[in-house]
Write a protein that holds these residues in place. Sequence first.
Motif, PDB file in Angstrom:
ATOM      1  N   LYS A  75       0.900  -1.165  -0.015  1.00 49.02           N
ATOM      2  CA  LYS A  75       0.115  -0.109  -0.074  1.00 49.02           C
ATOM      3  C   LYS A  75       0.709   1.078  -0.004  1.00 49.02           C
ATOM      4  CE  LYS A  75      -4.063  -2.092   2.124  1.00 49.02           C
ATOM      5  NZ  LYS A  75      -3.794  -3.355   1.834  1.00 49.02           N
ATOM      6  N   HIS A  76       0.371   2.164  -0.752  1.00 57.30           N
ATOM      7  CA  HIS A  76       1.265   3.527  -0.817  1.00 57.30           C
ATOM      8  C   HIS A  76       0.625   4.751  -0.805  1.00 57.30           C
ATOM      9  CE1 HIS A  76       4.751   1.313  -2.372  1.00 57.30           C
ATOM     10  NE2 HIS A  76       3.846   0.655  -2.543  1.00 57.30           N
ATOM     11  N   ALA A  77       0.921   5.576  -0.039  1.00 61.72           N
ATOM     12  CA  ALA A  77       0.241   7.010   0.237  1.00 61.72           C
ATOM     13  C   ALA A  77       0.584   8.013  -0.616  1.00 61.72           C
ATOM     14  CB  ALA A  77       0.487   7.284   1.937  1.00 61.72           C
ATOM     15  N   ALA A  78      -0.145   8.937  -0.916  1.00 66.01           N
ATOM     16  CA  ALA A  78       0.076  10.363  -1.467  1.00 66.01           C
ATOM     17  C   ALA A  78      -0.926  11.099  -0.817  1.00 66.01           C
ATOM     18  CB  ALA A  78      -0.035   9.955  -3.117  1.00 66.01           C
ATOM     19  N   THR A  79      -0.272  12.476  -0.515  1.00 68.10           N
ATOM     20  CA  THR A  79      -1.088  13.425  -0.025  1.00 68.10           C
ATOM     21  C   THR A  79      -1.642  14.226  -1.017  1.00 68.10           C
ATOM     22  OG1 THR A  79       1.033  14.755   0.031  1.00 68.10           O
ATOM     23  CG2 THR A  79       0.357  13.798   1.994  1.00 68.10           C
ATOM     24  N   GLN A  80      -3.059  14.631  -0.891  1.00 66.31           N
ATOM     25  CA  GLN A  80      -3.569  15.735  -1.776  1.00 66.31           C
ATOM     26  C   GLN A  80      -4.528  16.578  -1.024  1.00 66.31           C
ATOM     27  OE1 GLN A  80      -7.495  13.719  -4.028  1.00 66.31           O
ATOM     28  NE2 GLN A  80      -5.369  12.873  -4.546  1.00 66.31           N
ATOM     29  N   LYS A  81      -4.575  17.732  -1.684  1.00 72.67           N
ATOM     30  CA  LYS A  81      -5.430  18.576  -1.119  1.00 72.67           C
ATOM     31  C   LYS A  81      -6.992  18.542  -1.721  1.00 72.67           C
ATOM     32  CE  LYS A  81      -5.484  23.468   0.246  1.00 72.67           C
ATOM     33  NZ  LYS A  81      -4.735  24.410   0.555  1.00 72.67           N
ATOM     34  N   ARG A  82      -8.057  18.424  -0.684  1.00 75.50           N
ATOM     35  CA  ARG A  82      -9.239  18.577  -0.932  1.00 75.50           C
ATOM     36  C   ARG A  82      -9.687  19.723  -0.235  1.00 75.50           C
ATOM     37  NH1 ARG A  82     -11.548  12.446  -1.364  1.00 75.50           N
ATOM     38  NH2 ARG A  82     -10.228  11.774  -3.326  1.00 75.50           N
ATOM     39  N   GLY A  83     -10.421  20.543  -0.856  1.00 75.05           N
ATOM     40  CA  GLY A  83     -10.840  21.723  -0.300  1.00 75.05           C
ATOM     41  C   GLY A  83      -9.716  22.654   0.458  1.00 75.05           C
ATOM     42  N   THR A  84      -9.912  22.693   1.951  1.00 71.82           N
ATOM     43  CA  THR A  84      -8.878  23.328   2.682  1.00 71.82           C
ATOM     44  C   THR A  84      -8.006  22.318   3.384  1.00 71.82           C
ATOM     45  OG1 THR A  84     -10.714  23.412   4.644  1.00 71.82           O
ATOM     46  CG2 THR A  84     -10.225  25.284   3.258  1.00 71.82           C
ATOM     47  N   GLN A  85      -8.448  20.923   3.191  1.00 72.70           N
ATOM     48  CA  GLN A  85      -7.772  19.990   4.181  1.00 72.70           C
ATOM     49  C   GLN A  85      -6.792  19.027   3.226  1.00 72.70           C
ATOM     50  OE1 GLN A  85     -10.804  17.078   5.383  1.00 72.70           O
ATOM     51  NE2 GLN A  85     -10.028  16.933   7.429  1.00 72.70           N
ATOM     52  N   MET A  86      -5.774  19.042   3.812  1.00 72.19           N
ATOM     53  CA  MET A  86      -4.556  17.871   3.223  1.00 72.19           C
ATOM     54  C   MET A  86      -4.950  16.339   3.656  1.00 72.19           C
ATOM     55  SD  MET A  86      -2.573  19.105   1.114  1.00 72.19           S
ATOM     56  CE  MET A  86      -0.931  18.237   1.173  1.00 72.19           C
ATOM     57  N   LEU A  87      -5.058  15.527   2.617  1.00 73.72           N
ATOM     58  CA  LEU A  87      -5.406  14.269   3.101  1.00 73.72           C
ATOM     59  C   LEU A  87      -4.279  13.095   2.778  1.00 73.72           C
ATOM     60  CD1 LEU A  87      -9.026  13.936   1.725  1.00 73.72           C
ATOM     61  CD2 LEU A  87      -8.385  14.273   4.123  1.00 73.72           C
ATOM     62  N   PRO A  99      -5.650   4.387  -9.446  1.00 70.51           N
ATOM     63  CA  PRO A  99      -5.181   5.186 -10.504  1.00 70.51           C
ATOM     64  C   PRO A  99      -3.656   5.051 -10.583  1.00 70.51           C
ATOM     65  CG  PRO A  99      -6.393   6.581  -8.948  1.00 70.51           C
ATOM     66  CD  PRO A  99      -6.377   5.203  -8.546  1.00 70.51           C
ATOM     67  N   HIS A 100      -3.150   5.067 -11.714  1.00 70.50           N
ATOM     68  CA  HIS A 100      -1.491   5.237 -12.202  1.00 70.50           C
ATOM     69  C   HIS A 100      -1.172   6.488 -11.573  1.00 70.50           C
ATOM     70  CE1 HIS A 100       2.110   4.858 -14.290  1.00 70.50           C
ATOM     71  NE2 HIS A 100       2.018   6.190 -14.816  1.00 70.50           N
ATOM     72  N   THR A 101      -2.060   7.710 -11.827  1.00 69.58           N
ATOM     73  CA  THR A 101      -1.503   8.894 -11.134  1.00 69.58           C
ATOM     74  C   THR A 101      -1.184   8.938  -9.752  1.00 69.58           C
ATOM     75  OG1 THR A 101      -3.906   9.671 -11.125  1.00 69.58           O
ATOM     76  CG2 THR A 101      -2.503  10.120 -13.134  1.00 69.58           C
ATOM     77  N   HIS A 102      -1.911   7.964  -8.929  1.00 68.51           N
ATOM     78  CA  HIS A 102      -1.805   8.053  -7.665  1.00 68.51           C
ATOM     79  C   HIS A 102      -0.399   7.581  -7.203  1.00 68.51           C
ATOM     80  CE1 HIS A 102      -2.618   7.098  -3.268  1.00 68.51           C
ATOM     81  NE2 HIS A 102      -1.788   6.179  -3.445  1.00 68.51           N
ATOM     82  N   PHE A 103      -0.109   6.438  -7.801  1.00 68.39           N
ATOM     83  CA  PHE A 103       1.345   5.981  -7.628  1.00 68.39           C
ATOM     84  C   PHE A 103       2.468   6.703  -7.949  1.00 68.39           C
ATOM     85  CE2 PHE A 103      -1.571   2.440  -7.487  1.00 68.39           C
ATOM     86  CZ  PHE A 103      -1.219   1.926  -6.174  1.00 68.39           C
ATOM     87  N   ARG A 110       7.481  10.190  -1.833  1.00 70.25           N
ATOM     88  CA  ARG A 110       8.712   9.340  -1.162  1.00 70.25           C
ATOM     89  C   ARG A 110      10.123   9.655  -1.474  1.00 70.25           C
ATOM     90  NH1 ARG A 110       7.307   3.228  -1.460  1.00 70.25           N
ATOM     91  NH2 ARG A 110       9.283   3.208  -0.480  1.00 70.25           N
ATOM     92  N   ARG A 111      10.280  10.067  -2.688  1.00 70.97           N
ATOM     93  CA  ARG A 111      11.620  10.495  -3.012  1.00 70.97           C
ATOM     94  C   ARG A 111      12.219  11.504  -2.356  1.00 70.97           C
ATOM     95  NH1 ARG A 111      15.087  12.989  -6.493  1.00 70.97           N
ATOM     96  NH2 ARG A 111      16.546  11.904  -7.472  1.00 70.97           N
ATOM     97  N   LEU A 112      11.043  12.471  -2.571  1.00 70.68           N
ATOM     98  CA  LEU A 112      11.260  14.041  -1.854  1.00 70.68           C
ATOM     99  C   LEU A 112      11.563  13.801  -0.197  1.00 70.68           C
ATOM    100  CD1 LEU A 112       8.871  16.455  -3.347  1.00 70.68           C
ATOM    101  CD2 LEU A 112      11.133  16.530  -3.685  1.00 70.68           C
ATOM    102  N   GLN A 113      10.877  12.629   0.311  1.00 71.79           N
ATOM    103  CA  GLN A 113      11.081  12.732   2.070  1.00 71.79           C
ATOM    104  C   GLN A 113      12.426  12.097   1.856  1.00 71.79           C
ATOM    105  OE1 GLN A 113       7.971   9.817   2.562  1.00 71.79           O
ATOM    106  NE2 GLN A 113       6.534  11.352   3.046  1.00 71.79           N
ATOM    107  N   ILE A 114      12.855  11.405   1.227  1.00 72.88           N
ATOM    108  CA  ILE A 114      14.407  10.649   1.487  1.00 72.88           C
ATOM    109  C   ILE A 114      15.256  11.864   0.957  1.00 72.88           C
ATOM    110  CG2 ILE A 114      16.124   9.042   0.007  1.00 72.88           C
ATOM    111  CD1 ILE A 114      13.639   7.261  -0.531  1.00 72.88           C
ATOM    112  N   VAL A 115      15.148  12.710  -0.063  1.00 69.60           N
ATOM    113  CA  VAL A 115      16.096  13.674  -0.043  1.00 69.60           C
ATOM    114  C   VAL A 115      16.126  14.568   1.059  1.00 69.60           C
ATOM    115  CG1 VAL A 115      16.416  15.797  -1.699  1.00 69.60           C
ATOM    116  CG2 VAL A 115      15.777  13.840  -2.832  1.00 69.60           C
TER     117      VAL A 115
END
Length: 159
Positions: A75-87, A99-103, A110-115
């Motif tokens: 399982k893989h997470a991606a953050t995204q903004k919905r309205g005023t909330q970050m999910l 969706p492919h776009t999610h991955f 994840r790469r940015l977190q590692i950097v």
Amino acid sequence: MSGYTNAVKEYVERYKAEVGSDALLDPHAVAEWAFRNGLHKPSVKTVIDAIATDIAQVFREEYRVDRLGRRYRAKHAATQKRGTQMLSLWADLDDPNAPHTHFVKSFAQRRLQIVGDCVQLATDVDVYNDKRCPTVPIQIPLDFTLDVMELQQLPRKVA
């Protein structure tokens, strides 16, 4: 800093003074002490956030093995903004409806977190070496190319 952050810092200092802690602090011990002493009263939101954190940890720890014997995170997470909330939204690698776009977004994040972790590690090591002036300064190489290649060559058990 928020009022909440300041309150936490205050009761951590009180914990150290009252309990007599050494230089190492266990956040669970401090939390238990703060809760038992009425210094931290969790709200419903706090409880829900804690449960959500546990669920995310279960997601993060779920691994599978593919037909070639490669162990992968399911399982893989991606953050995204919905309205005023970050999910933080999760998808299963084996779900054909995910969706492919999610991955794409998840792997890039994840790469940015590692950097970011590497930048902070390099800064922490530099500050340590500057403050402590050790005879042999700590050196942390940040090129992981050979490490990754080596670990990818380890023998695998085919599923």
